[in-house]
Design a protein around this motif. Structure first.
Motif, PDB file in Angstrom:
ATOM      1  N   LEU A   1      12.767  25.885 -10.533  1.00  0.00           N
ATOM      2  CA  LEU A   1      12.142  25.994 -11.851  1.00  0.00           C
ATOM      3  C   LEU A   1      12.385  24.745 -12.689  1.00  0.00           C
ATOM      4  O   LEU A   1      11.710  24.524 -13.687  1.00  0.00           O
ATOM      5  N   GLY A   2      13.334  23.912 -12.259  1.00  0.00           N
ATOM      6  CA  GLY A   2      13.597  22.647 -12.934  1.00  0.00           C
ATOM      7  C   GLY A   2      12.771  21.510 -12.374  1.00  0.00           C
ATOM      8  O   GLY A   2      13.038  20.348 -12.654  1.00  0.00           O
ATOM      9  N   ASP A   3      11.763  21.828 -11.554  1.00  0.00           N
ATOM     10  CA  ASP A   3      10.863  20.825 -10.955  1.00  0.00           C
ATOM     11  C   ASP A   3      11.586  19.780 -10.117  1.00  0.00           C
ATOM     12  O   ASP A   3      11.178  18.621 -10.068  1.00  0.00           O
ATOM     13  N   MET A   4      12.664  20.188  -9.454  1.00  0.00           N
ATOM     14  CA  MET A   4      13.365  19.247  -8.576  1.00  0.00           C
ATOM     15  C   MET A   4      12.583  19.025  -7.281  1.00  0.00           C
ATOM     16  O   MET A   4      12.777  18.032  -6.596  1.00  0.00           O
ATOM     17  N   HIS A   5      11.734  19.961  -6.935  1.00  0.00           N
ATOM     18  CA  HIS A   5      10.819  19.805  -5.791  1.00  0.00           C
ATOM     19  C   HIS A   5       9.475  20.354  -6.241  1.00  0.00           C
ATOM     20  O   HIS A   5       9.349  21.534  -6.532  1.00  0.00           O
ATOM     21  N   HIS A   6       8.494  19.491  -6.292  1.00  0.00           N
ATOM     22  CA  HIS A   6       7.186  19.917  -6.767  1.00  0.00           C
ATOM     23  C   HIS A   6       6.141  19.637  -5.689  1.00  0.00           C
ATOM     24  O   HIS A   6       6.076  18.527  -5.162  1.00  0.00           O
ATOM     25  N   PRO A   7       5.318  20.629  -5.344  1.00  0.00           N
ATOM     26  CA  PRO A   7       4.309  20.444  -4.291  1.00  0.00           C
ATOM     27  C   PRO A   7       3.371  19.258  -4.526  1.00  0.00           C
ATOM     28  O   PRO A   7       2.942  18.621  -3.569  1.00  0.00           O
ATOM     29  N   SER A   8       3.084  18.931  -5.768  1.00  0.00           N
ATOM     30  CA  SER A   8       2.149  17.828  -6.020  1.00  0.00           C
ATOM     31  C   SER A   8       2.757  16.463  -5.710  1.00  0.00           C
ATOM     32  O   SER A   8       2.023  15.489  -5.531  1.00  0.00           O
ATOM     33  N   THR A   9       4.083  16.379  -5.625  1.00  0.00           N
ATOM     34  CA  THR A   9       4.723  15.099  -5.315  1.00  0.00           C
ATOM     35  C   THR A   9       5.433  15.100  -3.970  1.00  0.00           C
ATOM     36  O   THR A   9       6.129  14.139  -3.646  1.00  0.00           O
ATOM     37  N   CYS A  10       5.253  16.148  -3.185  1.00  0.00           N
ATOM     38  CA  CYS A  10       5.945  16.289  -1.899  1.00  0.00           C
ATOM     39  C   CYS A  10       5.361  15.341  -0.847  1.00  0.00           C
ATOM     40  O   CYS A  10       4.155  15.342  -0.592  1.00  0.00           O
ATOM     41  N   ALA A  11       6.230  14.549  -0.229  1.00  0.00           N
ATOM     42  CA  ALA A  11       5.802  13.600   0.804  1.00  0.00           C
ATOM     43  C   ALA A  11       5.231  14.327   2.021  1.00  0.00           C
ATOM     44  O   ALA A  11       4.244  13.869   2.616  1.00  0.00           O
ATOM     45  N   LYS A  12       5.832  15.448   2.398  1.00  0.00           N
ATOM     46  CA  LYS A  12       5.328  16.217   3.547  1.00  0.00           C
ATOM     47  C   LYS A  12       3.907  16.713   3.296  1.00  0.00           C
ATOM     48  O   LYS A  12       3.060  16.647   4.176  1.00  0.00           O
ATOM     49  N   ARG A  13       3.672  17.223   2.115  1.00  0.00           N
ATOM     50  CA  ARG A  13       2.342  17.737   1.780  1.00  0.00           C
ATOM     51  C   ARG A  13       1.305  16.622   1.798  1.00  0.00           C
ATOM     52  O   ARG A  13       0.183  16.818   2.214  1.00  0.00           O
ATOM     53  N   ARG A  14       1.685  15.447   1.302  1.00  0.00           N
ATOM     54  CA  ARG A  14       0.741  14.327   1.297  1.00  0.00           C
ATOM     55  C   ARG A  14       0.352  13.922   2.702  1.00  0.00           C
ATOM     56  O   ARG A  14      -0.746  13.438   2.943  1.00  0.00           O
ATOM     57  N   LEU A  15       1.259  14.150   3.665  1.00  0.00           N
ATOM     58  CA  LEU A  15       0.967  13.846   5.074  1.00  0.00           C
ATOM     59  C   LEU A  15       0.239  14.991   5.761  1.00  0.00           C
ATOM     60  O   LEU A  15      -0.100  14.896   6.935  1.00  0.00           O
TER      61      LEU A  15
ATOM     62  N   ASP B   1       1.536  18.009   6.241  1.00  0.00           N
ATOM     63  CA  ASP B   1       2.476  18.914   6.905  1.00  0.00           C
ATOM     64  C   ASP B   1       2.793  20.105   6.009  1.00  0.00           C
ATOM     65  O   ASP B   1       2.610  20.054   4.793  1.00  0.00           O
ATOM     66  N   GLU B   2       3.282  21.173   6.628  1.00  0.00           N
ATOM     67  CA  GLU B   2       3.734  22.330   5.861  1.00  0.00           C
ATOM     68  C   GLU B   2       5.144  22.056   5.361  1.00  0.00           C
ATOM     69  O   GLU B   2       5.911  21.332   5.988  1.00  0.00           O
ATOM     70  N   CYS B   3       5.485  22.629   4.209  1.00  0.00           N
ATOM     71  CA  CYS B   3       6.790  22.375   3.605  1.00  0.00           C
ATOM     72  C   CYS B   3       7.353  23.686   3.060  1.00  0.00           C
ATOM     73  O   CYS B   3       6.760  24.292   2.161  1.00  0.00           O
ATOM     74  N   LEU B   4       8.478  24.108   3.602  1.00  0.00           N
ATOM     75  CA  LEU B   4       9.115  25.339   3.157  1.00  0.00           C
ATOM     76  C   LEU B   4       9.549  25.245   1.693  1.00  0.00           C
ATOM     77  O   LEU B   4       9.390  26.202   0.923  1.00  0.00           O
ATOM     78  N   ALA B   5      10.061  24.093   1.283  1.00  0.00           N
ATOM     79  CA  ALA B   5      10.485  23.920  -0.110  1.00  0.00           C
ATOM     80  C   ALA B   5       9.292  24.060  -1.063  1.00  0.00           C
ATOM     81  O   ALA B   5       9.431  24.629  -2.148  1.00  0.00           O
ATOM     82  N   CYS B   6       8.135  23.566  -0.676  1.00  0.00           N
ATOM     83  CA  CYS B   6       6.932  23.719  -1.512  1.00  0.00           C
ATOM     84  C   CYS B   6       6.554  25.185  -1.647  1.00  0.00           C
ATOM     85  O   CYS B   6       6.182  25.643  -2.731  1.00  0.00           O
ATOM     86  N   GLU B   7       6.657  25.914  -0.549  1.00  0.00           N
ATOM     87  CA  GLU B   7       6.346  27.345  -0.600  1.00  0.00           C
ATOM     88  C   GLU B   7       7.342  28.090  -1.487  1.00  0.00           C
ATOM     89  O   GLU B   7       6.965  28.987  -2.229  1.00  0.00           O
ATOM     90  N   LEU B   8       8.616  27.714  -1.410  1.00  0.00           N
ATOM     91  CA  LEU B   8       9.613  28.339  -2.277  1.00  0.00           C
ATOM     92  C   LEU B   8       9.359  27.978  -3.743  1.00  0.00           C
ATOM     93  O   LEU B   8       9.500  28.830  -4.629  1.00  0.00           O
ATOM     94  N   ALA B   9       8.976  26.749  -4.009  1.00  0.00           N
ATOM     95  CA  ALA B   9       8.655  26.348  -5.387  1.00  0.00           C
ATOM     96  C   ALA B   9       7.498  27.183  -5.919  1.00  0.00           C
ATOM     97  O   ALA B   9       7.535  27.642  -7.069  1.00  0.00           O
ATOM     98  N   ASN B  10       6.490  27.406  -5.094  1.00  0.00           N
ATOM     99  CA  ASN B  10       5.355  28.248  -5.503  1.00  0.00           C
ATOM    100  C   ASN B  10       5.808  29.684  -5.749  1.00  0.00           C
ATOM    101  O   ASN B  10       5.371  30.323  -6.710  1.00  0.00           O
ATOM    102  N   LEU B  11       6.681  30.197  -4.875  1.00  0.00           N
ATOM    103  CA  LEU B  11       7.191  31.562  -5.041  1.00  0.00           C
ATOM    104  C   LEU B  11       7.958  31.698  -6.353  1.00  0.00           C
ATOM    105  O   LEU B  11       7.757  32.659  -7.096  1.00  0.00           O
ATOM    106  N   PHE B  12       8.832  30.739  -6.654  1.00  0.00           N
ATOM    107  CA  PHE B  12       9.586  30.792  -7.904  1.00  0.00           C
ATOM    108  C   PHE B  12       8.648  30.763  -9.106  1.00  0.00           C
ATOM    109  O   PHE B  12       8.841  31.491 -10.073  1.00  0.00           O
TER     110      PHE B  12
END
Length: 101
Positions: free
Chosen positions: A61-75, A77-88
């Motif tokens: 919730l502190g935006d320490m990992h954000h799907p819009s800036t995730c290197a994996k997503r830009r490539l 790839d799937e990213c578990l941290a991005c999915e958790l960020a969306n869930l939160f």
């Protein structure tokens, strides 16, 4: 046997901290429930355990990992941290209706 008797300051602290959340705010803050989708109760328990963890909550919730800036997503790839960020985000978005995973 002597039972502990709280001091006057301890009594005041207990009384101040014992106010139900509904009386402190118009409604409880934060977390909403998840709907059980048949045999998904084990999954929802695991997800609730993650979402209720204060360290993870503060991180995502502190935006320490954000799907819009995730290197994996830009490539692509799937990213578990991005999915958790969306869930939160979904669990703490202020809606009262249970989330359906």
């Amino acid at each position: 046997d002597v039972l502990h008797q709280p001091t006057e300051n301890e009594r005041k602290l207990i009384k101040a901290c014992s106010v139900p959340v509904r009386e402190r705010a118009s409604r409880p803050l934060g977390l909403r429930g998840m709907q059980n989708l048949g045999n998904s109760c084990f999954m929802t328990v695991a997800l609730h355990s993650l979402v209720a963890n204060p360290f993870l909550r503060n991180y995502f919730l502190g935006d320490m990992h954000h799907p819009s800036t995730c290197a994996k997503r830009r490539l692509g790839d799937e990213c578990l941290a991005c999915e958790l960020a969306n869930l939160f985000t979904l669990m703490f978005n202020g809606q009262e209706k249970p989330y359906s995973p």
